[in-house]
Design a protein around this motif. Structure first.
Motif, PDB file in Angstrom:
ATOM      1  N   TYR A   1      25.188 -11.308  19.563  1.00 54.45           N
ATOM      2  CA  TYR A   1      24.087 -12.059  18.998  1.00 54.45           C
ATOM      3  C   TYR A   1      23.011 -12.264  20.093  1.00 54.45           C
ATOM      4  N   LEU A   2      23.468 -12.757  21.010  1.00 54.19           N
ATOM      5  CA  LEU A   2      22.431 -13.282  22.029  1.00 54.19           C
ATOM      6  C   LEU A   2      21.020 -12.411  22.214  1.00 54.19           C
ATOM      7  N   PRO A   3      21.260 -11.252  22.664  1.00 55.01           N
ATOM      8  CA  PRO A   3      20.300 -10.504  22.797  1.00 55.01           C
ATOM      9  C   PRO A   3      19.184 -10.360  21.752  1.00 55.01           C
ATOM     10  N   GLN A   4      19.728 -10.277  20.775  1.00 54.87           N
ATOM     11  CA  GLN A   4      19.054 -10.559  19.135  1.00 54.87           C
ATOM     12  C   GLN A   4      18.065 -11.645  19.193  1.00 54.87           C
ATOM     13  N   TRP A   5      18.890 -13.033  19.417  1.00 58.55           N
ATOM     14  CA  TRP A   5      18.122 -13.975  19.371  1.00 58.55           C
ATOM     15  C   TRP A   5      17.039 -14.353  20.386  1.00 58.55           C
TER      16      TRP A   5
ATOM     17  N   VAL B   1       8.620  -2.178  22.179  1.00 59.76           N
ATOM     18  CA  VAL B   1       9.882  -2.500  23.269  1.00 59.76           C
ATOM     19  C   VAL B   1      10.783  -3.385  22.542  1.00 59.76           C
ATOM     20  N   PHE B   2      10.014  -4.274  21.896  1.00 59.02           N
ATOM     21  CA  PHE B   2      11.007  -5.231  21.128  1.00 59.02           C
ATOM     22  C   PHE B   2      11.869  -4.688  20.160  1.00 59.02           C
ATOM     23  N   ILE B   3      11.416  -3.679  19.360  1.00 56.97           N
ATOM     24  CA  ILE B   3      12.189  -3.129  18.400  1.00 56.97           C
ATOM     25  C   ILE B   3      13.124  -2.040  19.009  1.00 56.97           C
ATOM     26  N   PHE B   4      12.772  -1.552  19.993  1.00 57.63           N
ATOM     27  CA  PHE B   4      13.745  -0.666  20.767  1.00 57.63           C
ATOM     28  C   PHE B   4      15.013  -1.482  21.502  1.00 57.63           C
ATOM     29  N   TRP B   5      14.729  -2.602  21.764  1.00 56.47           N
ATOM     30  CA  TRP B   5      15.843  -3.492  22.117  1.00 56.47           C
ATOM     31  C   TRP B   5      16.549  -3.979  21.045  1.00 56.47           C
ATOM     32  N   HIS B   6      16.034  -4.159  19.782  1.00 52.16           N
ATOM     33  CA  HIS B   6      16.977  -4.640  18.590  1.00 52.16           C
ATOM     34  C   HIS B   6      17.716  -3.457  18.300  1.00 52.16           C
ATOM     35  N   LEU B   7      17.075  -1.921  18.288  1.00 52.59           N
ATOM     36  CA  LEU B   7      17.858  -0.897  18.025  1.00 52.59           C
ATOM     37  C   LEU B   7      19.048  -0.843  18.844  1.00 52.59           C
ATOM     38  N   ILE B   8      18.885  -0.725  20.287  1.00 45.84           N
ATOM     39  CA  ILE B   8      20.076  -0.545  21.117  1.00 45.84           C
ATOM     40  C   ILE B   8      21.258  -1.612  20.821  1.00 45.84           C
ATOM     41  N   TRP B   9      20.836  -2.934  20.710  1.00 42.33           N
ATOM     42  CA  TRP B   9      21.856  -3.776  20.591  1.00 42.33           C
ATOM     43  C   TRP B   9      22.503  -3.712  19.113  1.00 42.33           C
ATOM     44  N   THR B  10      21.643  -3.243  18.171  1.00 41.46           N
ATOM     45  CA  THR B  10      22.084  -2.955  16.790  1.00 41.46           C
ATOM     46  C   THR B  10      23.239  -1.908  16.830  1.00 41.46           C
ATOM     47  N   LEU B  11      22.864  -0.769  17.574  1.00 39.81           N
ATOM     48  CA  LEU B  11      23.759   0.407  17.740  1.00 39.81           C
ATOM     49  C   LEU B  11      25.133  -0.210  18.199  1.00 39.81           C
ATOM     50  N   ILE B  12      24.880  -0.902  19.484  1.00 37.74           N
ATOM     51  CA  ILE B  12      26.159  -1.297  20.208  1.00 37.74           C
ATOM     52  C   ILE B  12      27.114  -2.354  19.142  1.00 37.74           C
ATOM     53  N   SER B  13      26.450  -3.122  18.574  1.00 36.82           N
ATOM     54  CA  SER B  13      27.264  -3.941  17.360  1.00 36.82           C
ATOM     55  C   SER B  13      27.856  -3.087  16.544  1.00 36.82           C
ATOM     56  N   LEU B  14      27.348  -2.076  15.948  1.00 42.64           N
ATOM     57  CA  LEU B  14      27.780  -1.051  14.883  1.00 42.64           C
ATOM     58  C   LEU B  14      29.157  -0.345  15.536  1.00 42.64           C
ATOM     59  N   LEU B  15      29.000   0.003  17.014  1.00 42.09           N
ATOM     60  CA  LEU B  15      29.999   0.691  17.533  1.00 42.09           C
ATOM     61  C   LEU B  15      31.163  -0.175  17.928  1.00 42.09           C
ATOM     62  N   LYS B  16      31.034  -1.573  18.002  1.00 39.48           N
ATOM     63  CA  LYS B  16      32.156  -2.579  18.364  1.00 39.48           C
ATOM     64  C   LYS B  16      32.465  -3.094  16.882  1.00 39.48           C
ATOM     65  N   LEU B  17      31.716  -2.767  15.811  1.00 43.92           N
ATOM     66  CA  LEU B  17      32.000  -3.439  14.685  1.00 43.92           C
ATOM     67  C   LEU B  17      31.932  -4.842  14.622  1.00 43.92           C
ATOM     68  N   LYS B  18      30.788  -5.112  15.036  1.00 47.13           N
ATOM     69  CA  LYS B  18      30.528  -6.698  15.359  1.00 47.13           C
ATOM     70  C   LYS B  18      29.506  -7.039  14.131  1.00 47.13           C
ATOM     71  N   SER B  19      29.729  -8.501  13.660  1.00 52.13           N
ATOM     72  CA  SER B  19      28.738  -8.868  12.727  1.00 52.13           C
ATOM     73  C   SER B  19      27.371  -8.849  12.745  1.00 52.13           C
ATOM     74  N   SER B  20      26.844  -8.845  14.212  1.00 49.63           N
ATOM     75  CA  SER B  20      25.742  -8.953  14.621  1.00 49.63           C
ATOM     76  C   SER B  20      25.068  -7.937  14.416  1.00 49.63           C
ATOM     77  N   ALA B  21      25.678  -6.847  13.811  1.00 46.63           N
ATOM     78  CA  ALA B  21      24.905  -5.636  13.378  1.00 46.63           C
ATOM     79  C   ALA B  21      23.809  -5.843  12.242  1.00 46.63           C
ATOM     80  N   PHE B  22      24.570  -7.020  11.439  1.00 48.87           N
ATOM     81  CA  PHE B  22      23.731  -7.245  10.273  1.00 48.87           C
ATOM     82  C   PHE B  22      22.418  -8.081  10.519  1.00 48.87           C
TER      83      PHE B  22
END
Length: 359
Positions: free
Chosen positions: A18-22, A54-75
């Motif tokens: 979650y932290l990188p998204q926040w 730059v910011f949206i690419f950052w969000h995209l990367i961490w969203t993909l990581i969360s999806l791969l790890k099946l973490k709720s932060s993906a939402f």
């Protein structure tokens, strides 16, 4: 039990996923404010909208990581990406099917030619010759040049090969055409700056094979630059220190964004008085994530979005970051067949060429 549950929820919201998204979210929010609200009169959010990719690419990367790890932060990441869709949707275009139309097609080109010089201002004569001959081989029907240099061999060569042409009073904006120019003019900016004192327009008579004759108005535009140069930036950073450098750069970006917005306001108001279709072409010094882009495309179609492919980067002098700051914008009812960015080795801008069926 309730306290334990609440404690777990708070800890979850600030875990490593979650932290990188926040952390990025406030800057993404500032970017969205800069996108939806004009920098005139409040320009402080405008620089954030320019670096929004730059910011949206950052969000995209961490969203993909969360999806791969099946973490709720993906939402959370998916919500941010969906919410900001209007701002990032024009960053890339995927038009892979060629458009076919049974109508006459003309090619319009816009190119900031950097005074017909290469980036290092070397090999002046040979560079001019190569640039002039290269754009003639591309063979557009209409070309809008920014940062023209009337005394250069390239400029003289192009004007010799095109039967019709006009240049603004500031001698930096030129329109050349294979079709007759019925009338033209230069409109002085109320909020002008050196090298950005006007925009130039021309009414061009388009003759169709079936004998019909129509008129198209082309506006050649070069909005105020950001005045950000890599070499100067590195030198200033060493001279005054990184903290003062960023403050001064931010202030300069704010000031110039406000003036560009004022220039754009004048162009939009000018177009409302036109009784014939208007095509905007030129170097807007803005990205598709800016408020300027949002406003000017409210009644225009971006040729790249409609018929381009890929990222469409037109500026190649900022650490190889893909920036699309040169646009050709057409009336909503105009058929756009293709849009291509042409790679070249001289100017810091790549030319954009668009095929349209204007009528």
């Amino acid at each position: 039990k309730n306290m334990g549950k609440n404690k777990f929820t708070i800890r979850t919201l600030f875990n490593i996923y979650y932290l990188p998204q926040w952390i990025a979210l406030p800057f993404t929010l500032f970017s969205s404010i800069g996108f939806y609200f004009s920098p005139n009169p409040i320009s402080i959010f405008s620089p954030f909208s320019s670096i929004f990719p730059v910011f949206i690419f950052w969000h995209l990367i961490w969203t993909l990581i969360s999806l791969l790890k099946l973490k709720s932060s993906a939402f959370l990441g998916l919500f941010i990406i969906i919410f900001t869709y209007p701002q990032w949707k024009a960053l890339a275009s995927f038009n892979f099917s060629p458009k076919e139309i049974n109508a006459p097609v003309i090619k319009i080109c816009t190119w900031n030619v950097h005074h017909w010089k290469n980036l290092n201002w070397t090999d002046l004569k040979s560079t001019e010759s190569k640039m002039g001959n290269w754009i003639l081989e591309i063979n557009p029907d209409i070309i809008c040049f920014q940062e023209d240099n009337l005394s250069s061999a390239a400029s003289k060569l192009v004007k010799y090969r095109f039967p019709y042409g006009v240049t603004g009073d500031d001698k930096l904006l030129t329109i050349v055409s294979k079709f007759p120019i019925l009338q033209w003019g230069s409109e002085k900016y109320v909020h002008s700056s050196k090298g950005h004192k006007e925009f130039v327009w021309a009414d061009i008579q388009i003759s169709e094979p079936d004998g019909n004759i129509d008129t198209l108005r082309i506006a050649n535009i070069h909005l105020l630059t950001t005045t950000f140069d890599i070499n100067n930036a590195s030198k200033k950073e060493n001279d005054i220190g990184i903290d003062k450098f960023f403050i001064k750069s931010f202030q300069s970006l704010n000031k110039n964004a406000k003036k560009r917005s004022q220039q754009l306001d004048q162009i939009i108001k000018w177009e409302t008085k036109s009784t014939i279709p208007v095509v905007f072409a030129g170097d807007f010094n803005e990205t598709p994530t800016s408020n300027s882009y949002l406003r000017i495309t409210s009644k225009k179609n971006d040729s790249f979005v409609k018929a381009g492919r890929g990222l469409g980067s037109t500026f190649n002098n900022l650490w190889n970051i893909p920036l699309r700051i040169d646009w050709i914008l057409c009336p909503k009812n105009m058929n756009i067949i293709s849009s291509s960015t042409l790679k070249q080795e001289w100017s810091d801008h790549n030319p954009l060429i668009v095929e349209i069926a204007p009528f």
